[in-house]
Design a protein around this motif. Structure first.
Motif, PDB file in Angstrom:
ATOM      1  N   SER A 129       3.263   6.350  -6.572  1.00  0.00           N
ATOM      2  CA  SER A 129       3.125   6.653  -7.945  1.00  0.00           C
ATOM      3  C   SER A 129       1.740   7.518  -8.111  1.00  0.00           C
ATOM      4  N   GLU A 188       0.756  -1.075  -0.090  1.00  0.00           N
ATOM      5  CA  GLU A 188       0.048   0.169  -0.107  1.00  0.00           C
ATOM      6  C   GLU A 188       0.974   1.298   0.067  1.00  0.00           C
ATOM      7  N   GLY A 241      -0.834   4.760  -9.023  1.00  0.00           N
ATOM      8  CA  GLY A 241      -1.220   4.070  -7.720  1.00  0.00           C
ATOM      9  C   GLY A 241      -1.319   2.628  -7.944  1.00  0.00           C
ATOM     10  N   THR A 242      -0.269   1.822  -8.515  1.00  0.00           N
ATOM     11  CA  THR A 242      -0.370   0.463  -8.883  1.00  0.00           C
ATOM     12  C   THR A 242       1.290   0.121  -8.975  1.00  0.00           C
ATOM     13  N   ILE A 243       1.247  -1.424  -8.821  1.00  0.00           N
ATOM     14  CA  ILE A 243       2.407  -2.233  -8.838  1.00  0.00           C
ATOM     15  C   ILE A 243       2.382  -2.899 -10.011  1.00  0.00           C
ATOM     16  N   PRO A 244       2.890  -2.735 -11.060  1.00  0.00           N
ATOM     17  CA  PRO A 244       2.168  -3.367 -12.592  1.00  0.00           C
ATOM     18  C   PRO A 244       2.737  -4.559 -12.870  1.00  0.00           C
ATOM     19  N   ARG A 253       2.510   1.768  -3.369  1.00  0.00           N
ATOM     20  CA  ARG A 253       1.398   2.086  -4.568  1.00  0.00           C
ATOM     21  C   ARG A 253       1.185   3.588  -4.365  1.00  0.00           C
ATOM     22  N   GLY A 307       5.404   5.002 -13.245  1.00  0.00           N
ATOM     23  CA  GLY A 307       3.991   5.240 -12.995  1.00  0.00           C
ATOM     24  C   GLY A 307       3.818   6.697 -12.676  1.00  0.00           C
TER      25      GLY A 307
END
Length: 237
Positions: free
Chosen positions: A199, A193, A202-205, A196, A232
């Motif tokens: 960036s 959390e 808001g993601t971990i790709p 995330r 990101g």
């Protein structure tokens, strides 16, 4: 698809392994270097990936790898410098040793391999030849907690510019600078959390975005001396 293999250093796990597998899926022959034996290597070997042990912690180890690489292939389509190390900043004698280790893995190994394997790239026979350096978001932004790591990755980013100028027009040299692409095995949800939130997206790709960037560079005919940021929107925070 090229008949000459693509070399990925540090290709036994995480981003390097994912890229090796995806290149195999796309029909490219692949050679990887690895630091130590692990079960994942057997799966790669079953797919036809050539695996070469490598110790980049010393110049002798780097040169030994180059010798065995030249014994393995007479041409390369591309070199992807993915091998990396992560050591803390400390005090005392260990501080210097850690800095030297990071320098050898992140800078000396790519430097020597690029110089000594230049003729293998030239012998490829393809219109496209590439060197790709995997750097890091911190190369351009610094790091209060990992000074030596950030500095050595910044050095690799600078090598991107120098080798791009030196090897143009026959070899393209570029870099990818990722930030928080995938979690580690021991990372919990609280850490995820927090990561995330760094960036804008808001993601971990996951590692797929790295392969997409690598594929873009390998397919490009008009790009050299460039670092692709893969963060990101972290720089917007």
């Amino acid at each position: 698809m090229s008949a000459a293999p693509i070399l990925i250093t540090g290709g036994a796990q995480r981003l390097g392994r994912h890229c090796a597998e995806r290149l195999c899926d796309d029909g490219h022959p692949v050679i990887i270097s690895y630091r130590r034996e692990r079960p994942a290597l057997d799966a790669l070997r079953e797919r036809g990936v050539i695996t070469l042990p490598a110790d980049f912690s010393s110049e002798a180890g780097i040169r030994d790898f180059i010798t065995r690489l030249r014994d393995t292939t007479d041409a390369l389509r591309a070199i992807v410098h993915n091998a990396s190390d992560w050591l803390p900043d400390t005090l005392g004698e260990e501080a210097g040793a850690n800095f030297e280790q990071l320098f050898r893995v992140h800078m000396l190994a790519p430097y020597l391999i690029n110089l000594e394997a230049h003729d293998l790239l030239e012998a490829c026979g393809e219109p496209l030849r590439d060197i790709v350096h995997m750097t890091d978001y911190v190369a351009a932004h610094g790091s209060r907690k990992h000074l030596a790591y950030a500095a050595s990755k910044a050095g690799l980013e600078n090598l991107t510019l120098s080798f791009a100028a030196r090897y143009a027009p026959t070899i393209q040299v570029n870099a990818i600078a990722p930030a928080m692409i995938m979690l580690g095995e021991d990372d919990d949800e609280a850490y995820a959390e927090k990561a995330r939130a760094k960036s804008a997206l808001g993601t971990i790709p996951g590692p797929g975005v790295v392969y997409e960037s690598l594929r873009y560079l390998l397919d490009s005919r008009y790009m050299t001396g460039v670092t692709l940021p893969l963060d990101g929107g972290r720089h917007l925070r």
